[in-house]
Motif scaffolding. Structure first.
Motif, mmCIF file in Angstrom:
data_model
loop_
_atom_site.group_PDB
_atom_site.id
_atom_site.type_symbol
_atom_site.label_atom_id
_atom_site.label_comp_id
_atom_site.label_asym_id
_atom_site.label_seq_id
_atom_site.Cartn_x
_atom_site.Cartn_y
_atom_site.Cartn_z
ATOM 1 N N TRP B 132 11.911 2.461 -3.353
ATOM 2 C CA TRP B 132 11.438 3.443 -4.334
ATOM 3 C C TRP B 132 10.452 4.403 -3.669
ATOM 4 O O TRP B 132 10.532 5.622 -3.822
ATOM 5 C CB TRP B 132 10.786 2.699 -5.510
ATOM 6 N N VAL B 133 9.532 3.839 -2.903
ATOM 7 C CA VAL B 133 8.520 4.660 -2.230
ATOM 8 C C VAL B 133 9.197 5.627 -1.259
ATOM 9 O O VAL B 133 8.859 6.815 -1.197
ATOM 10 C CB VAL B 133 7.498 3.765 -1.482
ATOM 11 N N CYS B 143 7.523 13.985 -6.774
ATOM 12 C CA CYS B 143 7.076 12.602 -6.635
ATOM 13 C C CYS B 143 6.183 12.456 -5.404
ATOM 14 O O CYS B 143 5.127 11.824 -5.460
ATOM 15 C CB CYS B 143 8.271 11.654 -6.545
ATOM 16 N N GLN B 144 6.629 13.091 -4.300
ATOM 17 C CA GLN B 144 5.884 12.944 -3.052
ATOM 18 C C GLN B 144 4.428 13.380 -3.222
ATOM 19 O O GLN B 144 3.491 12.687 -2.808
ATOM 20 C CB GLN B 144 6.548 13.776 -1.954
ATOM 21 N N GLU B 151 -2.357 7.995 -3.269
ATOM 22 C CA GLU B 151 -2.719 7.252 -2.049
ATOM 23 C C GLU B 151 -4.103 7.628 -1.533
ATOM 24 O O GLU B 151 -4.767 6.827 -0.882
ATOM 25 C CB GLU B 151 -1.690 7.509 -0.940
ATOM 26 N N GLN B 152 -4.515 8.875 -1.831
ATOM 27 C CA GLN B 152 -5.871 9.290 -1.462
ATOM 28 C C GLN B 152 -6.914 8.430 -2.164
ATOM 29 O O GLN B 152 -8.018 8.229 -1.672
ATOM 30 C CB GLN B 152 -6.127 10.750 -1.897
ATOM 31 N N GLU B 153 -6.547 7.963 -3.353
ATOM 32 C CA GLU B 153 -7.533 7.296 -4.204
ATOM 33 C C GLU B 153 -7.451 5.778 -4.145
ATOM 34 O O GLU B 153 -8.437 5.091 -4.396
ATOM 35 C CB GLU B 153 -7.347 7.727 -5.675
ATOM 36 N N ALA B 154 -6.270 5.234 -3.887
ATOM 37 C CA ALA B 154 -6.129 3.779 -4.032
ATOM 38 C C ALA B 154 -4.925 3.251 -3.274
ATOM 39 O O ALA B 154 -4.006 4.002 -2.947
ATOM 40 C CB ALA B 154 -5.960 3.436 -5.517
ATOM 41 N N ALA B 155 -4.955 1.943 -3.041
ATOM 42 C CA ALA B 155 -3.759 1.270 -2.525
ATOM 43 C C ALA B 155 -2.764 1.157 -3.674
ATOM 44 O O ALA B 155 -3.161 0.959 -4.822
ATOM 45 C CB ALA B 155 -4.127 -0.112 -2.006
ATOM 46 N N VAL B 156 -1.478 1.285 -3.372
ATOM 47 C CA VAL B 156 -0.444 1.202 -4.403
ATOM 48 C C VAL B 156 0.321 -0.102 -4.212
ATOM 49 O O VAL B 156 0.887 -0.355 -3.149
ATOM 50 C CB VAL B 156 0.515 2.412 -4.315
ATOM 51 N N LEU B 157 0.314 -0.923 -5.249
ATOM 52 C CA LEU B 157 0.938 -2.240 -5.175
ATOM 53 C C LEU B 157 2.105 -2.341 -6.152
ATOM 54 O O LEU B 157 2.215 -1.545 -7.084
ATOM 55 C CB LEU B 157 -0.087 -3.338 -5.518
ATOM 56 N N ALA B 169 2.281 1.249 -0.655
ATOM 57 C CA ALA B 169 1.860 2.584 -0.203
ATOM 58 C C ALA B 169 0.339 2.649 -0.238
ATOM 59 O O ALA B 169 -0.317 1.820 -0.866
ATOM 60 C CB ALA B 169 2.457 3.666 -1.098
ATOM 61 N N GLY B 170 -0.207 3.638 0.431
ATOM 62 C CA GLY B 170 -1.663 3.767 0.455
ATOM 63 C C GLY B 170 -2.279 2.594 1.186
ATOM 64 O O GLY B 170 -1.584 1.820 1.842
ATOM 65 N N GLY B 171 -3.602 2.457 1.064
ATOM 66 C CA GLY B 171 -4.220 1.351 1.773
ATOM 67 C C GLY B 171 -5.594 1.008 1.221
ATOM 68 O O GLY B 171 -6.179 1.769 0.446
#
Lengths: 385, 345
Positions: B132-133, B143-144, B151-157, B169-171
């Motif tokens: 999906w990512v 979407c991108q 992703e600038q703000e948070a990790a995506v789980l 995504a993100g970290g």
């Protein structure tokens, strides 16, 4: 059994055990004769009860409560009507309880001792009688519940480090599961550890009673057994080995209580709290019943089986949640828990009201339906340390 | 009946909270509490005077060093709102977070002293995966951009029943957290239902929550348990500010389906006699939605809700200024104290 209250007055637990063991102490010759190890009138039986509010000295109140309370079921009412009950207290935490059968002018006596959160009931009344009198009294008193160990834990009770110098000398193991014609009860007299392992491996049979012999060097001196529904018994004790038998009863009981607690106690309660800034839940506990001897089945089939075979009696009311879960109310203990199905596995999730009383009962019911599950309690703190 | 899909959506939303929560229980592998994490606050509001921001994460996790703010979503589309929620979480200061932990009695409740070195944050979606990512980044319009902002703000789980809670995504700021969620946490297939009320506090989910608390409480008592509209509102406050009208209509609905009895005015009672209906409340709300049942009731029979507003408004609710326009029986307005709250059941 005829117990003289004066004799037991102010005795310690240990002294009472010692005294009762005298009832089954035998000479060497008699000891060797005693081959058949069930139902004998001189067995000493010890029932281990979880105590949730019973106080020694108040038996009359509890019996009257059963008579008067409309919520108490029919069998209990019939039972207290048919028999009469007496309680002679021997101290703050000990009493002799008599159940009299008026028709037969017979009184079955037992000694009741509170022991921390438990009550021990000791009797030498023969099996045929005590089942109807003493065991039923225990069953119908809502404050107490016999301990229960799934077969996975029963082995551990008779382990060498619990009973010194002992070995398994026989057992009863059972196999029964839905969707199969096979059904087995294996009784091994003179069977050993290896036989028990074989019964488990080959037939998937799980022990419900384990017999042990204990030596007092060099001869076998004590013969006893433990069942998975909270009963220990000593069949015979050789003269001179009474003190060792007292130690055995004490250590087996302690071990049994610890294992029962590890199986059913809700140590990390899911208590909800509300603070100024939100909510929190203190802890988490679940009992997992897994890996039964059957092919993977749909959640729906297992749910239907639970409804029809485990929750079908008077004791339970239930409703369906989503995601293959039943919310169950145990009317005997006034407790609520969820049964969540995952394929053939069943997870018991206690709600805030649930305690070991309700959890032990429903797990036992599930094992009676299918003996092949394995049981494990999992728990952890969530907010609390 | 017609209501089932909408009610199912409410129930699904409820379950996604419980699914995330299961990562903190011994049924998860590895269980996050084994790594030292505790959950002192659920559905709280972090009002940070230093940053001038109010954030409302669904869960606040804390391990004595790092404070992890978690937002849980039941869907798979990244909305602008999600990004701004995580933005607010990102603006919080250590001082502000420490004060909230103190208000949550964290020193009594957890093994830790309430000091925070790092604030970290993540947002958990339900139906997304690595593929999906990938598609979001390369194929779908808009979407991108959304994903990159998030992703600038948070990790995506992502999470799933019987699947893995993991980072897609993100970290994280914290290497430990990154490592943990790169490996993932295995979640149970059928987690415990610990939380019921959802963000929108719809009538059906409110009926389930009320039965779960007061209906089930009644089994412990020989006499019926009485509760009034105000007590129910107060229980959920300040996290949830539920309009009194709505509570009253749900309670009246519960009398119609025999889950409780009306005592007088805005007071109702639950007893063991109602337990079967209380236990099957989820099945009932799926087939008989609240307003469908109340449609067949003469409005005059329902206790006066105007009076409800006048008599029963709690001080807290007044302070929040949440109740002025109460009293309309339609009760369609969504009134919530935040953009993402919840409760216990």
């Amino acid at each position: 059994m005829n117990l003289d209250p004066d004799r037991y007055q102010d005795m310690s637990k240990r002294e009472i055990l010692r005294e009762l063991i005298e009832h089954i102490a035998t000479s060497k010759e008699d000891h060797e004769d005693k081959e058949h190890r069930s139902g004998n009138s001189t067995d000493l039986n010890l029932y281990l009860l979880d105590n949730q509010g019973m106080e020694i000295g108040s038996l009359d109140d509890y019996i009257n409560h059963i008579t008067q309370n409309e919520r108490i079921r029919g069998y209990a009412k019939k039972f207290v009507k048919k028999y009469t009950f007496s309680e002679e207290t021997l101290g703050d935490d000990t009493a002799i309880v008599g159940v009299t059968v008026p028709k037969k002018s017979r009184t079955d006596e037992s000694v009741w001792i509170t022991h921390g959160d438990y009550i021990w009931v000791l009797t030498t009344v023969r099996q045929k009688w005590r089942k109807k009198t003493i065991e039923n009294l225990i069953k119908y008193l809502p404050q107490v519940e016999r301990l229960y160990l799934s077969s996975d834990y029963l082995d551990a009770v008779t382990d060498e480090d619990v009973i010194q110098d002992s070995y398994i000398s026989g057992f009863t193991a059972k196999y029964h599961a839905p969707h199969t014609e096979r059904k087995a009860t294996l009784r091994f007299h003179g069977g050993h550890e290896e036989d028990l392992e074989k019964a488990e491996e080959v037939f998937n049979a799980k022990p419900t009673r384990i017999e042990f012999d204990q030596t007092n060097s060099p001869t076998a001196a004590i013969q006893g057994s433990s069942t998975n529904d909270g009963r220990l018994s000593l069949q015979s004790v050789l003269q001179g080995s009474q003190d060792k038998a007292v130690e055995t009863l004490l250590s087996v009981s302690e071990e049994y209580q610890e294992l029962d607690m590890a199986s059913f106690e809700v140590e990390h309660t899911p208590t909800h709290r509300s603070t100024d800034v939100g909510f929190s839940v203190d802890g988490f506990t679940a009992i997992e019943l897994t890996d039964p001897d059957r092919d993977v089945e749909s959640n729906e089939i297992v749910l239907e089986e639970l409804k029809e075979n485990v929750l079908n009696g008077n004791q339970y009311r239930f409703g369906e949640r989503e995601r293959d879960t039943l919310r169950v109310y145990d009317t005997h203990h006034d407790e609520i828990f969820d049964l969540a199905v995952e394929g053939p596995n069943i997870i018991v999730y206690p709600r805030e009201t649930a305690t070991s009383m309700g959890l032990r009962d429903v797990v036992q019911e599930i094992f009676e339906y299918d003996s092949t599950y394995s049981q494990e309690k999992v728990e952890n703190p969530v907010a609390s340390p | 009946m017609s209501g089932a899909p909408e009610v199912d959506r409410q129930l699904r939303e409820k379950q996604t909270y419980n699914l995330f929560y299961s990562a903190l229980t011994a049924r998860a592998s590895p269980c996050l509490t084994d790594n030292g994490w505790r959950v002192p606050i659920k559905f709280g509001e972090i009002d940070d005077p230093y940053a001038g921001v109010v954030a409302r994460p669904d869960f606040v996790l804390y391990d004595g060093d790092t404070c992890l703010l978690v937002e849980v979503k039941s869907g798979d589309n990244i909305r602008d709102r999600d990004i701004s929620q995580m933005e607010r979480c990102n603006q919080l200061t250590i001082d502000g977070v420490e004060e909230e932990l103190e208000a949550a009695e964290v020193q009594d409740k957890t093994p830790y002293n309430g000091e925070v070195q790092t604030i970290d944050r993540c947002i958990v979606y339900h139906d997304i995966d690595e593929e999906w990512v990938e598609q979001c980044r390369n194929e779908w319009d808009n979407c991108q951009e959304q994903l990159e902002q998030l992703e600038q703000e948070a990790a995506v789980l992502t999470q799933d029943f019987g699947g893995k809670l993991r980072c897609v995504a993100g970290g994280f700021e914290s290497g430990r957290l990154q490592h943990r969620f790169d490996d993932g946490v295995e979640l149970p297939e059928n987690p415990k239902e610990e939380f019921v009320l959802t963000e929108q506090m719809e009538k059906e989910i409110l009926a389930v929550a009320i039965c779960g608390i007061w209906g089930e409480q009644a089994v412990g008592y020989d006499d019926a348990v009485e509760v009034n509209v105000n007590q129910i509102r107060d229980h959920f406050a300040p996290t949830f500010n539920i309009p009194p009208t709505r509570v009253n209509r749900v309670l009246y609905y519960l009398t119609e389906i025999d889950a409780c009895d009306h005592v007088e005015d805005l007071t109702y009672q639950f007893s063991r006699d109602n337990i079967s209906e209380v236990l099957s409340i989820i099945q009932t709300v799926r087939t008989q939605r609240v307003e469908e049942v109340l449609d067949d009731v003469d409005e005059n029979h329902i206790p006066d809700e105007q009076q409800a507003t006048l008599d029963m408004v709690s001080d807290e609710a007044l302070a929040n200024g949440g109740d002025e326009d109460e009293g309309g029986i339609g009760d369609d307005e969504i009134e919530k104290s935040g953009d993402d709250e919840e409760s216990e059941d």
